[in-house]
Design an enzyme around this catalytic site. Structure first.
Site, mmCIF file in Angstrom:
data_model
loop_
_atom_site.group_PDB
_atom_site.id
_atom_site.type_symbol
_atom_site.label_atom_id
_atom_site.label_comp_id
_atom_site.label_asym_id
_atom_site.label_seq_id
_atom_site.Cartn_x
_atom_site.Cartn_y
_atom_site.Cartn_z
ATOM 1 C CD GLU A 83 6.566 17.543 16.843
ATOM 2 O OE1 GLU A 83 7.048 18.618 17.285
ATOM 3 O OE2 GLU A 83 7.070 16.209 17.183
ATOM 4 C CD GLU A 114 -9.603 -0.379 13.599
ATOM 5 O OE1 GLU A 114 -10.437 -0.636 12.529
ATOM 6 O OE2 GLU A 114 -8.339 -0.163 13.804
#
Length: 296
Positions: A83, A114
């Protein structure tokens, strides 16, 4: 690994009968729990401020802000980074998001990624991390190995390191120069950290990226004057921003917008100073992009 000690893994005593509630009761309960999140974030504002100052320093040196996370945490980092491009005309590398397992993990969980303490380092090596950069490791649990590995490597490189967790005394805090620990407490749905924890992380990332961009001149008053007009809506928003910043007519804003090659900030300076595009551009360079420094 003892997850039972983590607040985010505890059972919420207010939602023990969640499966017996009506739809509206579930929504009311979730809404009530969500209202506690901003107060939890508020307690960490001094730490968030330190991260913003570090990021501003990185930007001023030509460095970058790099978010590193797994699962929801990684996705939120990538979302915030993406964004920044249309909102602030930021170069796509200026704010980056890395997620354990790569971009495919945005939609599909990559098993075991992860849990790798080496993948974080590999991903930072691939973007050629330097000492000018700031790395923010994000993990709701505060113990994700991928994030720890990334922070360890960032320290070796000499980059500024920061962490964002949703538990106190988080493991990742030990590997960061600055740590943010927003303790939101047990989730409505036990262990589902995409809920309150995810909301807290999004609020913090909003603050960090927005305040940092303001700090390097990408905002005038409360207007996003560096907006990138990549579609019809943003073109019209650009003209509106020019009008609001200069109190000119739509016609004048549109004329300046195209005369400035669709550069909103440049168009504003041209109108306010009555300078040519070249002269206004030079003024902006001298003012490091701060409109207020030019007109005052």
């Amino acid at each position: 690994m003892n997850l039972n000690k983590l607040a985010t893994e505890q059972r919420n005593q207010s939602t023990m009968n969640l499966d017996t509630l009506s739809t509206i009761e579930i929504l009311q309960l979730m809404n009530k729990e969500d209202q506690t999140v901003p107060e939890s974030v508020k307690k960490e504002l001094p730490q968030i401020e330190k991260v913003v100052e570090a990021v501003k320093e990185s930007f001023q040196k030509g460095g970058h802000l790099v978010y590193v996370g797994a699962g929801t945490s990684g996705r939120l980092g990538i979302l915030d980074a993406a964004e920044c491009v249309p909102t602030f005309s930021a170069d796509p590398t200026m704010v980056q998001g890395l997620i354990a397992g790569g971009m495919s993990a945005m939609t599909v969980a990559v098993e075991g990624a992860e849990d790798s303490i080496t993948l974080g380092e590999e991903d930072l090596r691939n973007i050629q991390l330097t000492e000018k950069d700031t790395v923010l490791g994000i993990a709701a649990s505060g113990r994700t190995p991928y994030v720890i590995g990334a922070l360890e490597y960032a320290k070796k490189v000499g980059a500024t390191t920061a962490s964002l967790a949703c538990n106190k005394d988080a493991e990742i805090s030990k590997y960061a120069d600055i740590n943010i620990e927003v303790e939101v407490g047990p989730e409505v749905l036990t262990g589902s950290t995409r809920l309150k924890s995810g909301t807290a992380q999004k609020l913090v990332l909003n603050m960090i990226s927005t305040a940092s961009m303001i700090g390097i001149g990408k905002v005038y008053k409360n207007l996003m004057v560096d907006v990138k007009p990549t579609n019809d809506k943003l073109v019209e928003r650009s003209k509106s921003i020019i009008m609001q910043a200069t109190e000119c007519s739509y016609e004048e804003a549109e004329k300046a917008f195209f005369a400035a090659d669709k550069n909103v900030k440049l168009a504003i300076v041209m109108i306010l100073t009555k300078l040519s595009k070249e002269e206004a551009s030079e003024k902006l360079d001298q003012a490091n992009g701060f409109i207020r420094n030019i007109i005052e």
